[in-house]
Design a protein around this motif. Structure first.
Motif, PDB file in Angstrom:
ATOM      1  N   THR A 158      11.903  62.048   6.099  1.00 52.09           N
ATOM      2  CA  THR A 158      12.910  62.111   7.154  1.00 52.09           C
ATOM      3  C   THR A 158      14.026  63.076   6.784  1.00 52.09           C
ATOM      4  O   THR A 158      14.238  63.410   5.623  1.00 52.09           O
ATOM      5  N   ASN A 159      14.720  63.539   7.800  1.00 47.57           N
ATOM      6  CA  ASN A 159      15.864  64.447   7.615  1.00 47.57           C
ATOM      7  C   ASN A 159      17.091  63.881   8.318  1.00 47.57           C
ATOM      8  O   ASN A 159      17.691  64.508   9.179  1.00 47.57           O
ATOM      9  N   GLU A 160      17.442  62.690   7.913  1.00 45.28           N
ATOM     10  CA  GLU A 160      18.602  62.030   8.500  1.00 45.28           C
ATOM     11  C   GLU A 160      19.881  62.497   7.790  1.00 45.28           C
ATOM     12  O   GLU A 160      19.954  62.481   6.566  1.00 45.28           O
ATOM     13  N   PRO A 161      20.882  62.923   8.550  1.00 45.98           N
ATOM     14  CA  PRO A 161      22.136  63.348   7.913  1.00 45.98           C
ATOM     15  C   PRO A 161      22.980  62.135   7.503  1.00 45.98           C
ATOM     16  O   PRO A 161      22.791  61.034   8.011  1.00 45.98           O
ATOM     17  N   ASN A 181      24.114  62.510  17.412  1.00 48.54           N
ATOM     18  CA  ASN A 181      23.707  63.887  17.708  1.00 48.54           C
ATOM     19  C   ASN A 181      24.023  64.870  16.580  1.00 48.54           C
ATOM     20  O   ASN A 181      24.141  66.078  16.815  1.00 48.54           O
ATOM     21  N   LYS A 182      24.143  64.369  15.349  1.00 48.84           N
ATOM     22  CA  LYS A 182      24.449  65.250  14.211  1.00 48.84           C
ATOM     23  C   LYS A 182      23.167  65.524  13.429  1.00 48.84           C
ATOM     24  O   LYS A 182      22.200  64.768  13.467  1.00 48.84           O
ATOM     25  N   LYS A 183      23.185  66.672  12.709  1.00 49.77           N
ATOM     26  CA  LYS A 183      22.038  67.029  11.873  1.00 49.77           C
ATOM     27  C   LYS A 183      22.528  67.567  10.542  1.00 49.77           C
ATOM     28  O   LYS A 183      23.708  67.887  10.363  1.00 49.77           O
ATOM     29  N   ASP A 210      25.465  70.319   9.556  1.00 52.77           N
ATOM     30  CA  ASP A 210      26.574  70.403  10.511  1.00 52.77           C
ATOM     31  C   ASP A 210      27.900  70.310   9.773  1.00 52.77           C
ATOM     32  O   ASP A 210      28.070  69.529   8.840  1.00 52.77           O
ATOM     33  N   ARG A 266      21.596  65.673   3.621  1.00 51.76           N
ATOM     34  CA  ARG A 266      20.495  64.737   3.856  1.00 51.76           C
ATOM     35  C   ARG A 266      20.779  63.394   3.189  1.00 51.76           C
ATOM     36  O   ARG A 266      21.261  63.332   2.054  1.00 51.76           O
TER      37      ARG A 266
END
Length: 583
Positions: free
Chosen positions: A474-477, A529-531, A534, A555
Motif C-alpha cells: 500500500t501507499n498510504e500517506p 484526499n492526500k497522497k 503532498d 508513506r
C-alpha cells in the motif's frame, strides 16, 4: 575472633495488629510489637518497591502519625531516612510502634481501603526491623463492620482466618491480603487447592471459570513437572474498567472489568491474564534472575533478564491457552501476531536492545512519557516474540523431541531446586543451547543485545508458516503522529520518529486546527484526499498561539501482519507444528 551481635543471639518476636477504625477515610491502623530486644536502638523500615513491579514507589510516603511506646511510656522514634525510623530501645525488652497508612490506590501493587473492603499490598503496609528480614511474624486483623472473609496465601494460626503467620519477611511481602465480603469459590488440581476471591461483583460464571482455570493450571504444571504449592489464591478486583496483574509466590492479584466475562473476547482476555500471572509462580518467583532475590527492599534490583522473566511469561500465557485446548490454533497465532505488530510498529525497537529494556525498566519501562514509543521497546512484547523464536528453533533443531518447555523445566530443576539460587544470563543461554544443540551467540548478538531486524519467516518456516504484511504493497500517506480527541479538539499525543511531523516540527500537545486553511474537527479530515509527497500546511494551536507548519507527507510504515500456512508444508515442518501447538 568475630563477635555475634546481641540482637542476633536471641531472635526477637514480631507481631502486628491491623485495624480499620477509619476505613471510610481510607486508613489502616498498624500496631507493630517487637519483643525480646537486647540492643540500644531499633531501626524499622518500609520497602520502597514491590517485587514484580520494577519501580521505586516510595511506600513510606503514605505513613503518618508514627509513634513508639514501651511499658506504656513514649519512647523516642526519629525518622533518619525516607523509609527508616530509629527507636531508642536501651534497657527496653519490648517496643510497640503505631502508625497509620493512607491507602486509596486500588491497583495490583498498591493498597486500598474503603468501607467495602481492604486490599493490603504488604510491601506498603508493614514496617520491618532492620537486620531481621528472616524473622517470622504474626498478623492479627481486626475487621471493619461486616467484613467476614480474609483471602491470602499466608497460613492461618489455629484455624483463625483473621490471625496469620509469615515465616519471614520475603514471604510476608510476597503475600497480599484481601479482607471484606468477597465472593470465594475454588477448585483443586493434582492435590493443590485453589481459591478465587472476587471483589466487586461481575457477570462471571463460577463453574466455567473453575473448569477453565483448572485446565490452565494443569497445562502450566505440565511444563515444570510439579506445583510447589499446597494452596494458591487468586485475588480478583472487578471494577467498571480495570486490568493488570501482579504475581506472588503462592498467590496473584488480578484486575478485571466486572462485565468482561460476558463476551468471548473479554473472557479469553481474563483467562490470558490468569495464565500469565499463574505461570509466574515458577518463572520469576522461583526460577528467577540472580539479581531478583534475596531482595534489596531499599533500592532498585537490576537485571538484563526480564525478557525471560516477563517476556517468556507473556509468550506462555498464549501458548498455555492453546495447550489447554481453550483457544484454537488460529487464536494462538493471532495472539502472537499481536505481539509481532506491536514490536514492528514501535520505532523504539530500532533504538533500544532487549537486554537494555530489561535493565532500564526502573527508569524507563514504568515511567513512560510522550517519547517512549521512539526510544524503547517492551520486554513483554519483544520477549514474547523471542520466546516464540527460541521455541521454534529448539523444536526444529531437536527434530521435535524437545521444546522451550524442556529448557524451562531444566533451569527450574537446576537452579531453583538444585542450587537454591537464581540464574545468570550466561547460564540461561547455556540452557537454550543445551536443547537447541547449537551455539546461540549470533542470536543473542542480533536479537537480545543488538538491533537486528527479526527474520520471522526463518523461524515460522520451521513449522510451515509464513508472516505476511497485508499493508506491504500500500501507499498510504501519514503525518506520523498519534492523535487524541476531546470534544472537537484534535491533539497530538505522540510524534513518531523520522515521520513527517518529526521532521517538520509538529510537537506533542499541539492542537491541530486546520489543514491548508480549512478547519478540521475530525481526524479523518486531516488526510482526506492526500497522497505521499503532498506538501500541506498544518495550523496548530500551541500554548495559545497559532502556528502554520509546512509538512511533507511520507508513506505510512505501519505493518499489519498475519501468520498463514505455507501451501505445501513438509513432513518435518508439520512435525514441528504438531509439537509446537499440540495439534
Amino acid at each position: 575472633m568475630s563477635t555475634i551481635p546481641v540482637s542476633a543471639a536471641v531472635p526477637a518476636k514480631i507481631s502486628y495488629k491491623v485495624s480499620f477504625p477509619d476505613a471510610q477515610a481510607h486508613y489502616a491502623d498498624i500496631e507493630m510489637t517487637v519483643s525480646g530486644l537486647q540492643q540500644p536502638s531499633l531501626e524499622v523500615k518500609m520497602p520502597v518497591w514491590a517485587p514484580g513491579s520494577y519501580l521505586v514507589r516510595e511506600f513510606a510516603k503514605n505513613i503518618e502519625s508514627l509513634s513508639a511506646t514501651a511499658n506504656n511510656k513514649a519512647v523516642t522514634a526519629t525518622k533518619i531516612s525516607k523509609n527508616t525510623w530509629k527507636i531508642a530501645t536501651a534497657g527496653i525488652g519490648s517496643v510497640t510502634v503505631k502508625y497509620k497508612v493512607y491507602a486509596f490506590e486500588l491497583s495490583v501493587r498498591t493498597s486500598f481501603v474503603d468501607a467495602s473492603h481492604a486490599f493490603l499490598s504488604t510491601t506498603g503496609i508493614f514496617l520491618y526491623p532492620k537486620g531481621m528480614i528472616n524473622q517470622p511474624s504474626t498478623i492479627k486483623i481486626i475487621p471493619y463492620k461486616d467484613w467476614d472473609k480474609v483471602s491470602t496465601s499466608l497460613e492461618k494460626v489455629g484455624g483463625d482466618a483473621f490471625t496469620l503467620t509469615a515465616p519471614n519477611y520475603d514471604i510476608l511481602f510476597d503475600s497480599p491480603i484481601e479482607i471484606g465480603t468477597q465472593d470465594i469459590f475454588g477448585f483443586e488440581v493434582n492435590g493443590v487447592k485453589y481459591d478465587v476471591a472476587m471483589y466487586g461483583g461481575g457477570n462471571y460464571d463460577k463453574a466455567r471459570l473453575s473448569a477453565d482455570m483448572a485446565k490452565i493450571v494443569e497445562a502450566e504444571t505440565g511444563v515444570f513437572g510439579e506445583n510447589p504449592n499446597k494452596h494458591y489464591t487468586f485475588i480478583v478486583h472487578n471494577r467498571q474498567r480495570n486490568g493488570g496483574g501482579l504475581e506472588h509466590l503462592s498467590s496473584t492479584v488480578l484486575g478485571a472489568s466486572r462485565d468482561q466475562y460476558g463476551s468471548e473476547r473479554g473472557y479469553q482476555g481474563f483467562l490470558s491474564l490468569v495464565a500469565h500471572e499463574h505461570f509466574h509462580l515458577w518463572n520469576v518467583k522461583r526460577l528467577r534472575p540472580i539479581a531478583l532475590g534475596p531482595f534489596d527492599y531499599d533500592n532498585e534490583n537490576y537485571t538484563t533478564n526480564l525478557w525471560i522473566a516477563e517476556g517468556f511469561t507473556a509468550y506462555y500465557q498464549n501458548l498455555m491457552l492453546r495447550h489447554a485446548g481453550i483457544v484454537p490454533e488460529d487464536g494462538f497465532l493471532s495472539a502472537m501476531v499481536g505481539d509481532i505488530n506491536t514490536v514492528e510498529n514501535t520505532p523504539g525497537t530500532k533504538v533500544q536492545p532487549l537486554a537494555e529494556s530489561s535493565f532500564d525498566a526502573w527508569i524507563k519501562g514504568y515511567r513512560p512519557n510522550e517519547n517512549s514509543v521512539n526510544t524503547g521497546i517492551s520486554y513483554y512484547d519483544k520477549g514474547a516474540v523471542i520466546g516464540m523464536l527460541l521455541d521454534l528453533e529448539i523444536i526444529n533443531s531437536s527434530a521435535a523431541k524437545s521444546s522451550l518447555d524442556d529448557v524451562m523445566k531444566y533451569m527450574y530443576n537446576t537452579y531453583y531446586k538444585g542450587k537454591g539460587r537464581g540464574y545468570t544470563d550466561a547460564e540461561f543461554k547455556a540452557g537454550f543451547e543445551k536443547f537447541a544443540g547449537k551455539k546461540l551467540d549470533a542470536f543473542y548478538a542480533d536479537y537480545i543485545n543488538g538491533l537486528a531486524a527479526i527474520d520471522y519467516n526463518k523461524y515460522l518456516g520451521y513449522a510451515g508458516y509464513k508472516l505476511t504484511d497485508e499493508l506491504a504493497g500500500t501507499n498510504e500517506p501519514t503525518l506520523g503522529v498519534n492523535l487524541g480527541k476531546a470534544g472537537s479538539k484534535i491533539t497530538v499525543m505522540a510524534v513518531l520518529r523520522d515521520g513527517p511531523a518529526w521532521k517538520d516540527g509538529i510537537n506533542v500537545g499541539d492542537e491541530i486546527v486546520a489543514v491548508d486553511g480549512t478547519p478540521v474537527t475530525d481526524q479523518a479530515e486531516i488526510m482526506k484526499n492526500k497522497k505521499i509527497g503532498d506538501k500541506i500546511n498544518i495550523t496548530v494551536n500551541r500554548d495559545g498561539k497559532a502556528y502554520i507548519l509546512p509538512v511533507t507527507l511520507l508513506r505510512n510504515p505501519r505493518q499489519k501482519n498475519k501468520i498463514e500456512s505455507l501451501s505445501a508444508p513438509t513432513e518435518k515442518q508439520l512435525a514441528v507444528r504438531k509439537k509446537w501447538l499440540k495439534l
